[in-house]
Design a protein around this motif. Sequence first.
Motif, PDB file in Angstrom:
ATOM      1  N   SER A 638       0.872  -1.175  -0.331  1.00  0.00           N
ATOM      2  CA  SER A 638       0.002  -0.398  -0.049  1.00  0.00           C
ATOM      3  C   SER A 638       0.923   1.399  -0.390  1.00  0.00           C
ATOM      4  O   SER A 638       0.708   2.255   1.107  1.00  0.00           O
ATOM      5  N   PHE A 639       2.017   1.084  -0.445  1.00  0.00           N
ATOM      6  CA  PHE A 639       3.188   2.326  -0.726  1.00  0.00           C
ATOM      7  C   PHE A 639       2.000   3.586  -1.552  1.00  0.00           C
ATOM      8  O   PHE A 639       1.733   3.117  -2.480  1.00  0.00           O
ATOM      9  N   SER A 640       2.271   4.770  -1.308  1.00  0.00           N
ATOM     10  CA  SER A 640       1.895   6.312  -1.915  1.00  0.00           C
ATOM     11  C   SER A 640       2.550   7.144  -1.955  1.00  0.00           C
ATOM     12  O   SER A 640       3.756   6.398  -1.812  1.00  0.00           O
ATOM     13  N   GLY A 641       2.052   8.179  -3.036  1.00  0.00           N
ATOM     14  CA  GLY A 641       3.247   8.795  -3.104  1.00  0.00           C
ATOM     15  C   GLY A 641       4.008   8.850  -4.762  1.00  0.00           C
ATOM     16  O   GLY A 641       3.137   8.007  -5.350  1.00  0.00           O
ATOM     17  N   ILE A 642       4.244   9.743  -4.861  1.00  0.00           N
ATOM     18  CA  ILE A 642       5.261   9.247  -6.264  1.00  0.00           C
ATOM     19  C   ILE A 642       6.777   8.314  -6.576  1.00  0.00           C
ATOM     20  O   ILE A 642       6.634   8.423  -4.928  1.00  0.00           O
ATOM     21  N   ILE A 643       6.504   8.413  -7.696  1.00  0.00           N
ATOM     22  CA  ILE A 643       7.794   7.208  -7.423  1.00  0.00           C
ATOM     23  C   ILE A 643       9.191   7.935  -6.968  1.00  0.00           C
ATOM     24  O   ILE A 643       8.996   9.191  -8.018  1.00  0.00           O
ATOM     25  N   PRO A 644       9.652   7.829  -6.448  1.00  0.00           N
ATOM     26  CA  PRO A 644      10.876   8.685  -6.003  1.00  0.00           C
ATOM     27  C   PRO A 644      11.693   9.612  -6.929  1.00  0.00           C
ATOM     28  O   PRO A 644      12.222   8.104  -8.287  1.00  0.00           O
ATOM     29  N   VAL A 645      12.454  10.420  -7.670  1.00  0.00           N
ATOM     30  CA  VAL A 645      13.615  10.857  -8.709  1.00  0.00           C
ATOM     31  C   VAL A 645      14.699  10.149  -8.203  1.00  0.00           C
ATOM     32  O   VAL A 645      15.180   9.360  -9.417  1.00  0.00           O
ATOM     33  N   TRP A 646      15.287   9.791  -7.030  1.00  0.00           N
ATOM     34  CA  TRP A 646      16.334   9.535  -7.176  1.00  0.00           C
ATOM     35  C   TRP A 646      16.843   7.913  -6.772  1.00  0.00           C
ATOM     36  O   TRP A 646      17.540   6.911  -6.818  1.00  0.00           O
ATOM     37  N   ILE A 647      15.625   7.313  -7.523  1.00  0.00           N
ATOM     38  CA  ILE A 647      15.500   5.994  -8.391  1.00  0.00           C
ATOM     39  C   ILE A 647      16.658   5.492  -9.081  1.00  0.00           C
ATOM     40  O   ILE A 647      17.400   4.956  -9.379  1.00  0.00           O
ATOM     41  N   GLY A 648      16.251   6.508 -10.264  1.00  0.00           N
ATOM     42  CA  GLY A 648      16.785   7.271 -11.609  1.00  0.00           C
ATOM     43  C   GLY A 648      18.142   7.262 -11.548  1.00  0.00           C
ATOM     44  O   GLY A 648      19.091   7.190 -11.772  1.00  0.00           O
ATOM     45  N   GLU A 649      18.361   8.323 -10.491  1.00  0.00           N
ATOM     46  CA  GLU A 649      19.831   9.337 -10.214  1.00  0.00           C
ATOM     47  C   GLU A 649      20.380   8.768  -9.555  1.00  0.00           C
ATOM     48  O   GLU A 649      21.987   8.357  -9.575  1.00  0.00           O
ATOM     49  N   ARG A 650      20.575   7.774  -9.098  1.00  0.00           N
ATOM     50  CA  ARG A 650      20.401   6.843  -7.236  1.00  0.00           C
ATOM     51  C   ARG A 650      20.992   5.582  -7.637  1.00  0.00           C
ATOM     52  O   ARG A 650      21.870   5.255  -7.577  1.00  0.00           O
ATOM     53  N   LEU A 651      20.101   4.477  -8.247  1.00  0.00           N
ATOM     54  CA  LEU A 651      20.130   3.490  -7.901  1.00  0.00           C
ATOM     55  C   LEU A 651      20.382   2.799  -9.871  1.00  0.00           C
ATOM     56  O   LEU A 651      19.552   2.045 -10.721  1.00  0.00           O
ATOM     57  N   SER A 652      21.779   3.574 -10.239  1.00  0.00           N
ATOM     58  CA  SER A 652      21.760   3.206 -11.372  1.00  0.00           C
ATOM     59  C   SER A 652      22.012   1.536 -11.540  1.00  0.00           C
ATOM     60  O   SER A 652      22.274   0.896 -13.126  1.00  0.00           O
ATOM     61  N   SER A 653      22.621   0.795 -10.434  1.00  0.00           N
ATOM     62  CA  SER A 653      22.320  -0.779 -11.284  1.00  0.00           C
ATOM     63  C   SER A 653      21.329  -1.306 -11.646  1.00  0.00           C
ATOM     64  O   SER A 653      21.382  -3.123 -11.425  1.00  0.00           O
ATOM     65  N   LEU A 654      19.814  -0.673 -11.016  1.00  0.00           N
ATOM     66  CA  LEU A 654      18.984  -1.377 -10.753  1.00  0.00           C
ATOM     67  C   LEU A 654      18.647  -2.309 -12.374  1.00  0.00           C
ATOM     68  O   LEU A 654      18.268  -1.620 -12.892  1.00  0.00           O
ATOM     69  N   ASN A 655      18.352  -4.295 -11.914  1.00  0.00           N
ATOM     70  CA  ASN A 655      18.285  -4.619 -13.188  1.00  0.00           C
ATOM     71  C   ASN A 655      16.787  -5.054 -12.678  1.00  0.00           C
ATOM     72  O   ASN A 655      16.248  -5.271 -13.874  1.00  0.00           O
ATOM     73  N   PHE A 656      16.328  -4.939 -12.003  1.00  0.00           N
ATOM     74  CA  PHE A 656      14.588  -5.173 -12.142  1.00  0.00           C
ATOM     75  C   PHE A 656      14.298  -4.534 -10.623  1.00  0.00           C
ATOM     76  O   PHE A 656      14.097  -4.032  -9.601  1.00  0.00           O
ATOM     77  N   LEU A 657      12.784  -3.192 -11.479  1.00  0.00           N
ATOM     78  CA  LEU A 657      12.505  -2.279 -10.822  1.00  0.00           C
ATOM     79  C   LEU A 657      10.311  -2.901 -11.112  1.00  0.00           C
ATOM     80  O   LEU A 657      10.102  -3.189 -11.671  1.00  0.00           O
ATOM     81  N   LEU A 658      10.062  -3.637  -9.240  1.00  0.00           N
ATOM     82  CA  LEU A 658       8.741  -3.887  -8.957  1.00  0.00           C
ATOM     83  C   LEU A 658       7.753  -3.473  -8.294  1.00  0.00           C
ATOM     84  O   LEU A 658       7.668  -2.853  -7.211  1.00  0.00           O
ATOM     85  N   LEU A 659       6.553  -2.313  -9.388  1.00  0.00           N
ATOM     86  CA  LEU A 659       6.005  -1.769  -7.872  1.00  0.00           C
ATOM     87  C   LEU A 659       4.574  -1.568  -8.389  1.00  0.00           C
ATOM     88  O   LEU A 659       3.716  -1.068  -8.474  1.00  0.00           O
ATOM     89  N   ARG A 660       4.643  -3.295  -8.497  1.00  0.00           N
ATOM     90  CA  ARG A 660       2.996  -3.457  -9.457  1.00  0.00           C
ATOM     91  C   ARG A 660       2.171  -3.251  -7.831  1.00  0.00           C
ATOM     92  O   ARG A 660       2.505  -3.842  -6.958  1.00  0.00           O
ATOM     93  N   SER A 661       0.688  -3.482  -8.520  1.00  0.00           N
ATOM     94  CA  SER A 661      -0.274  -3.242  -7.286  1.00  0.00           C
ATOM     95  C   SER A 661       0.010  -1.866  -5.680  1.00  0.00           C
ATOM     96  O   SER A 661       0.158  -2.414  -4.803  1.00  0.00           O
ATOM     97  N   ASN A 662       0.291  -1.108  -5.527  1.00  0.00           N
ATOM     98  CA  ASN A 662      -0.038   0.171  -5.050  1.00  0.00           C
ATOM     99  C   ASN A 662      -0.766   1.229  -5.338  1.00  0.00           C
ATOM    100  O   ASN A 662      -1.417   1.187  -5.496  1.00  0.00           O
ATOM    101  N   ASN A 663      -0.108   1.806  -4.716  1.00  0.00           N
ATOM    102  CA  ASN A 663      -0.710   3.650  -4.971  1.00  0.00           C
ATOM    103  C   ASN A 663      -0.264   4.320  -5.024  1.00  0.00           C
ATOM    104  O   ASN A 663      -0.381   5.710  -4.731  1.00  0.00           O
ATOM    105  N   PHE A 664       0.737   4.606  -5.977  1.00  0.00           N
ATOM    106  CA  PHE A 664       1.204   5.339  -6.376  1.00  0.00           C
ATOM    107  C   PHE A 664       1.046   6.173  -7.284  1.00  0.00           C
ATOM    108  O   PHE A 664       0.547   5.784  -7.638  1.00  0.00           O
ATOM    109  N   SER A 665       1.690   7.925  -7.093  1.00  0.00           N
ATOM    110  CA  SER A 665       0.364   8.785  -8.185  1.00  0.00           C
ATOM    111  C   SER A 665       1.070   9.646  -9.399  1.00  0.00           C
ATOM    112  O   SER A 665       2.248   9.431  -8.927  1.00  0.00           O
ATOM    113  N   GLY A 666       0.550  10.589  -9.582  1.00  0.00           N
ATOM    114  CA  GLY A 666       1.929  11.487 -10.349  1.00  0.00           C
ATOM    115  C   GLY A 666       1.743  11.331 -11.667  1.00  0.00           C
ATOM    116  O   GLY A 666       2.130   9.986 -11.986  1.00  0.00           O
ATOM    117  N   ASP A 667       3.618  11.727 -12.466  1.00  0.00           N
ATOM    118  CA  ASP A 667       3.843  11.375 -13.592  1.00  0.00           C
ATOM    119  C   ASP A 667       5.204  10.525 -13.142  1.00  0.00           C
ATOM    120  O   ASP A 667       5.226  10.476 -12.286  1.00  0.00           O
TER     121      ASP A 667
END
Length: 964
Positions: A638-667
Amino acid sequence: MMILGGRSLQLVYALLIFLYMQTSIGFNSTTGDYEIRCIESERQALLAFKQSLVDEYGKLSSWGSEEEKKECCKWEGVQCSNTTGHVTVLEVPWLKGNLSPSLFELYHLTYLDLSCTDFNLSPVPESIGSLNKLQHLVLCFCNLSGSLPSQLANLTSLQSLDLRYNKFDIKNLEWLSPLSYLQYLDLSGNDLTKVNNSWLEVINKLPRLNILYLCGCNLPYVLPQSIPMINTSTLLAVLDLSSNNPSASTFQWLSKFNKSLVSLNLSDNSFQGLIPENLSYMTSLETLDLSDNQFEGGIPKSFGNLCKLRSLNLSNNNLDEMLKELIGNLSGCLRLSLEGLYLDENKIKGPLPEMIKNFSSLRWLSLYNNKLSGTVPKSIGLLSKLEWLGISSNSLNGTITESHFSTLSKLRGLDMSFNSLSFNFSRDWIPPFQLDEIELASCKLGPKFPRWLKTQRNFSNLDISGNEISDGIPKWFWNLSSRAFHVNLSSNHLYGVLPNFSTTKFADSFSLGIDLSKNKLGGPFPVFPINVTYINLSENRFSGSISSLCTITSGNLVVLDVSHNQLSGKLPDCMTRSTSLLILNLAKNNLSGKIPSSIGSLSRLKSLHLQNNNFSGEIPGALGNCSALQFLDLNYNSFSGIIPVWIGERLSSLNFLLLRSNNFSGDIPLQLCWLTNITLLDLSNNNLSGTIPQCIQNLTALARKESLAHDHNSWSERSYAYNASVMWKGTERDYGNGNLKNLRIIDLSSNKLTGEIPIQTSVLFKLVQLNLSRNQLTGKIPPDIGQMRDLESLDLSHNRLSGQLPWSMSQLNFLSTLNLSYNNFSGRIPSSTQMQSFDASSFVVNPALCGLPLTPTCPGDEKSKSKPTDSGGKDNQEDKSEFWKSFKLGLELGGAIGFVEVLAMKFDHPWKHVCFLLFNNVRIRLSNLKDCLYLLVAAVGSMVRGHVSRLGRKLKLFEPSVSS
């Protein structure tokens, strides 16, 4: 477990060097009452050398300029002559810095060891040639580079030279020629590509050379005409040419050492064909390693005459003989000397033969991962010297009894895993052995917990997973061994409550890994000792809080998996000292609350799985400190809020990003486009709005062919089975280690996204699944979508997309799931075997869309057909006749093409893609015509009719009026 043939001789040689230093070099500088004082110029040279180094561990703390530290002969790693006071020995490994030329002012050095010191790609100074008294030089693993100076030829007293695993640019080896006293040479791990065949000539000029290591040197092919005449004084005894790519003519050169070679390593060299017979002429051989090649057939019968051979390693080849014949070829005098026989990872067939008992000296027998069948003969219990038996991963069956181990009192390692074997021992059986490694995975030891294990008190590795044990774990088990390193009881039916591990003997282990997953264990989350490094309790019935997590995460824990249990409560905020944790899996529990900010202290964390819980709130910004993250799975919370921009800025090694079925909003943040290593991006079933970023083309891992490569830095991480639940073609599936690396997926479905599908999406050539369904997207499908040739699943349903379907979609030859329903598409569905293989449900509720499989025809098709007329006479009749002949020809041709395509789809073969492309290109060109079938047939008919008419005129078979 292998016999250390060549390397053991290397150790012996090092011991000889040590004894030499003991007798000829004084360890302290005092003789009687007379004290040899340090020579000032050499002390200054040592201090200057120290200044060029970084001493992280204080190894040089005794080196100093104070009055009490002037005696450099007493410094750590320094030894002086007990007669002259000159520095003769310098042994200071494991440092950092530069290779200072001042070091080479120690002109009386006889022994220099700087191994494992990082010199930051420095070259070897030419001044090294001034050390003409040097007898032993060790510069291995020093991160040195550049050309080797020719001044090395001045070191004419050298007896041993170790330069392995540096980054030298070696263009010739002529500097070796003057080193006539050289007995030991190791150049392993340096590139010798540029030396051509001169290495053979130079080696031949070293009359005292006894030990030679050239492992992983990219040695060039040995040409038969370049093989030099052998120097009769050559005493080469140990030779390692492993991990190169030499030619078969190498064996011709090796045959010249028939009487001297004691240890020969030719592993990992891509040798093919039969094992050369001439190896059997090397009558002095004690160890022979031919593993990791592509040898076929069996073992030459002449090998049975190698009367001194103690270790024979043929693992990981393509040997496919019956084991009985293969063993029979070793039944000469070799059977009396052979101690280690390694035949694992081949294609060897048949049962275990009784004749194995004739090898009275056998200590190590490894036959795992072959095609062996039948039962295990009881005669194997007569190998009284056997220390290691490995027969796992075959098709062996039957029952193992006490008589199989009757005389195996020296047995230390037993691996019978992954066979259909049942163990039947009496309740009070006491084995004659004390095992260090017990590997019995997927055998049948149950249903009761094996009581004979109570006698095994020294094991470091125990794997009795998948043993059909339906029992509680006895209390005595937890106090068996203080040496336990890896304990695996997973995939059984074990029940009960676990003890406080801190009070068991396991707590005395140096490093403990324990896997109890996939059982029926319950109760509270257990207390583990601080020495634990690996914990897997997944798929059990543990309940309550995980407050004890604070204790174990402050130690050396690397892997923690407690997923798929009934744990509840909040995640404790106590991870500030968890510097070693790499994998944290808390998925599929009842945990709730916010993620604590202390999770940002997990600086080495690579994999975080929190899916299928009740976590809420925003993703804490502290998680951005976990810059090593490769897997981040927060699905179904039940995570909410926007998807943080720092995910792209600071987690450059990510291979898998799975945020399915939460309450994220915004662009969707543009910064997600910076995740150039991402291969699975799932943001589905949230409240995201705005447009799909056009920078999506920057997700370059979705356009690359190569698979992911994950570095596993520890045993604990290598042992862990990665797993992720992925929505694949509409069904959620679990994918493990082997398959995860092949997934290339973007899923943005079930959001509120608007705007068009970026045309840049088409450059993600290796994407296998794209799901943009259930949004509010408008515009057309990108016209070049056909470039995404690996696409297997495409779902654009329930949007507001419009326009015609691009003809390039007919190039999506691997598409097996397609859903374009509930849009505003119009025009004809592109023609291709693939597109017409889907049923109508893939296209429904697109009112202006037509063509198979949705409708038989499209509006206007009937107008393009020719109307019959009374005029035309014979010409008209002939035109009709030729038309239907041509039409039949077209149908036959199309049928043939379709049949070949179906075959290509049916069988997975390398020419599958070529076949698709060939016929698809033909079809696409034809599909661009207004009415491809009619015009094709008409054109063919006209051409045939014209040829027939011209031929008829020549043969006078037709009247002139028939010709056109």
